[in-house]
Design a protein around this motif. Structure first.
Motif, PDB file in Angstrom:
ATOM      1  N   UNK A  36      35.887  41.551  39.556  1.00 14.80           N
ATOM      2  CA  UNK A  36      36.582  40.657  38.637  1.00 14.80           C
ATOM      3  C   UNK A  36      37.371  39.620  39.424  1.00 14.80           C
ATOM      4  N   UNK A  37      37.280  38.379  38.976  1.00 11.10           N
ATOM      5  CA  UNK A  37      37.998  37.292  39.648  1.00 11.10           C
ATOM      6  C   UNK A  37      38.915  36.569  38.674  1.00 11.10           C
ATOM      7  N   UNK A  38      39.973  35.967  39.228  1.00 11.27           N
ATOM      8  CA  UNK A  38      40.909  35.233  38.391  1.00 11.27           C
ATOM      9  C   UNK A  38      40.433  33.804  38.203  1.00 11.27           C
ATOM     10  N   UNK A  39      41.230  32.995  37.522  1.00  9.16           N
ATOM     11  CA  UNK A  39      40.816  31.636  37.201  1.00  9.16           C
ATOM     12  C   UNK A  39      40.767  30.724  38.412  1.00  9.16           C
ATOM     13  N   UNK A  40      41.281  31.198  39.555  1.00  5.44           N
ATOM     14  CA  UNK A  40      41.153  30.447  40.809  1.00  5.44           C
ATOM     15  C   UNK A  40      39.972  30.925  41.636  1.00  5.44           C
ATOM     16  N   UNK A  41      39.228  31.896  41.112  1.00  5.80           N
ATOM     17  CA  UNK A  41      38.064  32.405  41.821  1.00  5.80           C
ATOM     18  C   UNK A  41      38.365  33.482  42.839  1.00  5.80           C
ATOM     19  N   UNK A  42      39.599  34.002  42.845  1.00  7.78           N
ATOM     20  CA  UNK A  42      39.977  35.048  43.789  1.00  7.78           C
ATOM     21  C   UNK A  42      39.877  36.423  43.142  1.00  7.78           C
ATOM     22  N   UNK A  43      39.539  37.452  43.923  1.00  7.69           N
ATOM     23  CA  UNK A  43      39.481  38.801  43.348  1.00  7.69           C
ATOM     24  C   UNK A  43      40.813  39.196  42.723  1.00  7.69           C
ATOM     25  N   UNK A  44      40.751  39.782  41.529  1.00  8.95           N
ATOM     26  CA  UNK A  44      41.965  40.247  40.881  1.00  8.95           C
ATOM     27  C   UNK A  44      42.477  41.483  41.608  1.00  8.95           C
ATOM     28  N   UNK A  45      43.735  41.428  42.018  1.00 10.65           N
ATOM     29  CA  UNK A  45      44.394  42.529  42.710  1.00 10.65           C
ATOM     30  C   UNK A  45      45.534  43.034  41.830  1.00 10.65           C
ATOM     31  N   UNK A  46      45.209  44.005  40.962  1.00 10.35           N
ATOM     32  CA  UNK A  46      46.217  44.517  40.025  1.00 10.35           C
ATOM     33  C   UNK A  46      45.866  45.958  39.657  1.00 10.35           C
ATOM     34  N   UNK A  47      45.840  46.810  40.662  1.00  8.28           N
ATOM     35  CA  UNK A  47      45.429  48.198  40.473  1.00  8.28           C
ATOM     36  C   UNK A  47      46.589  49.027  39.919  1.00  8.28           C
ATOM     37  N   UNK A  48      46.250  50.151  39.280  1.00  4.76           N
ATOM     38  CA  UNK A  48      47.283  50.962  38.642  1.00  4.76           C
ATOM     39  C   UNK A  48      47.975  50.194  37.537  1.00  4.76           C
ATOM     40  N   UNK A  49      47.205  49.545  36.695  1.00  3.04           N
ATOM     41  CA  UNK A  49      47.667  48.480  35.801  1.00  3.04           C
ATOM     42  C   UNK A  49      48.756  48.894  34.822  1.00  3.04           C
TER      43      UNK A  49
END
Length: 444
Positions: free
Chosen positions: A29-42
């Motif tokens: 999953x990537x954010x709107x800037x194209x970077x991997x989403x880093x949000x574990x243990x949400x």
């Protein structure tokens, strides 16, 4: 040959399937800037029509604290990263040598303040504390208030629940992870005041609570480190208990589809199970497993969906339909051969892929990028991978987790560019290692 993680350029779910933006569990999953989403243990917080997603930034592939990230979205699909909600502070329990896990944020209307709770620990997990931070805006930045043992007892994996009357509760694994506790907070949400209920000997962690029709549903995993286990549900008509015996939310043998609960978000009459597929050796590549958590039977059940969408206005979800192609109907090559097991679709799969074995499946495409789900079995305790080539083109590599047994099947998504009409997809060509056994694929 190149990694699938580099090959996929679509944001998480921004690819349209039948005109809808979709959620694809287990995809990068990537954010709107194209970077991997880093949000574990949400942890998820809703403010008006905006959802905020807090989580652990594991881009450094370490359990040690880097940041609590903050993303926002109005559709649960397209996520924008903001400033970090919580950053390290040297010499405290949120330094870069500390553990900060499972951040959860709730709004305190009395103080017009956002309050974050998290698992706060030493690098060897010996401290077993909670940490609290506060802010005046959803993404903060939050100010660290301190870490301590709630009511003098251990707290490791934790979650929060805010009841309809505004009373907040801490949900936590306590007493060396043996007992699970639910403790009531003070009016400021700065501390807990009393244990409301305790599940002795439950060995639970990764908790969340969803309230439906006056019934509290606790969803939690058992303790197995970074490895998955069958997450369970318990119910009670009061947070003081008594709590029911545990019940499965998915078939036991799939181990919650190789995931662990992080947060359970109510949507309409159902909810969304938001979990992590942990990769302990490369934590930053751990994937997000979100599924509908359906209550129509009276008890929560995960709806396995390779590709699905949510209608927030209606409070409903829909599961995409695809076309199934059985692997055994493909063209086997080299040393690959058919395997029989009652766990396979139709009782048959293709095994001995890789190390000279291949299978080629002919599918119909729409002339665009499409999601393809590989249904695989990997009885190893470690991950495998497979090469994938479309119409003889360059290969991508798809990682395949342990499925928990040679006859246990999980689906793994990959995005492939398919031309309109007939396409050939070849699996496991040009690799010396063995891939997982292939049961079938579904093209969406």
């Amino acid at each position: 040959m190149f990694s699938l993680l580099l090959a996929i350029s679509a944001f998480a779910g921004l690819l349209l399937v039948n005109g809808q933006s979709v959620i694809v569990p287990g995809a990068p999953w990537k954010d709107t800037s194209g970077n991997p989403i880093q949000a574990h243990g949400a942890g998820i917080l809703r403010v008006g029509s905006t959802f905020y997603w807090f989580g652990e930034d594991k881009s450094h592939n370490s359990a040690l604290f880097k940041a609590v990230s903050c993303y926002s979205s109005t559709d649960l699909v397209s996520w924008t990263r903001h400033n970090d909600a919580l950053s390290p502070v040297a010499g405290t329990m949120i330094s870069t040598n500390s553990i900060v896990e499972r951040p959860k944020v709730i709004f305190n209307s009395k103080n017009s303040e956002y309050v974050m709770w998290f698992h706060s620990d030493s690098s060897n997990y010996g401290a077993a504390m909670v940490g609290v931070a506060t802010a005046k805006a959803p993404c903060g930045p939050f100010t660290f208030k301190g870490s301590w043992k709630p009511l003098g007892a251990d707290s490791r994996d934790e979650g929060l629940f805010q009841d309809d009357d505004g009373t907040a509760y801490l949900l936590y694994a306590s007493d060396n992870n043996q007992n699970f506790k639910i403790s009531r907070m003070d009016a400021n949400y700065y501390n807990v005041t009393a244990v409301a209920s305790q599940l002795n000997g439950a060995t639970l962690e990764a908790p969340g609570i969803v309230k439906r029709n006056g019934v509290y549903w606790l969803v939690a995993s058992h303790t197995s480190g970074w490895d998955p286990n069958p997450n369970k549900a318990f119910h009670a008509t009061s947070l003081s208990g008594p709590w029911s015996a545990q019940a499965d939310i998915a078939p036991e043998n799939v181990r919650t589809y190789y995931s662990q609960n992080a947060y359970d978000l109510p949507i309409g009459s159902n909810a969304i199970y938001m979990g992590d597929r942990w990769r302990s050796n490369i934590l930053g590549s751990s994937q997000y497993i979100w599924y509908p958590l359906d209550f129509s039977s009276g008890a929560p059940q995960l709806v396995h969906a390779d590709v699905w969408s949510v209608n927030l206005n209606a409070g409903t979800y829909s599961v995409a339909s695809g076309t199934t192609y059985e692997a055994e109907s493909g063209q086997l090559g080299g040393s690959s051969r058919l395997l029989s097991n009652s766990g396979f679709s139709g009782g048959t799969a293709v095994g001995y892929l890789g190390n000279g074995g291949t299978v080629t499946i002919t599918v119909q495409g729409r002339g665009t990028a499409q999601w393809v789900a590989l249904y695989v079995a990997n009885g190893d305790s470690s991950w495998r991978n497979t090469t994938i080539s479309v119409n003889g083109g360059s290969s991508v590599v798809l990682d395949q987790p342990s499925t928990g047994g040679g006859g246990v099947v999980l689906s793994i998504p990959v995005q492939l560019n398919l031309r309109s009409g007939s396409n050939t997809i070849t699996f496991s060509s040009g690799q010396s290692n063995y891939a997982a056994d292939l049961d079938k694929i579904i093209v969406y």
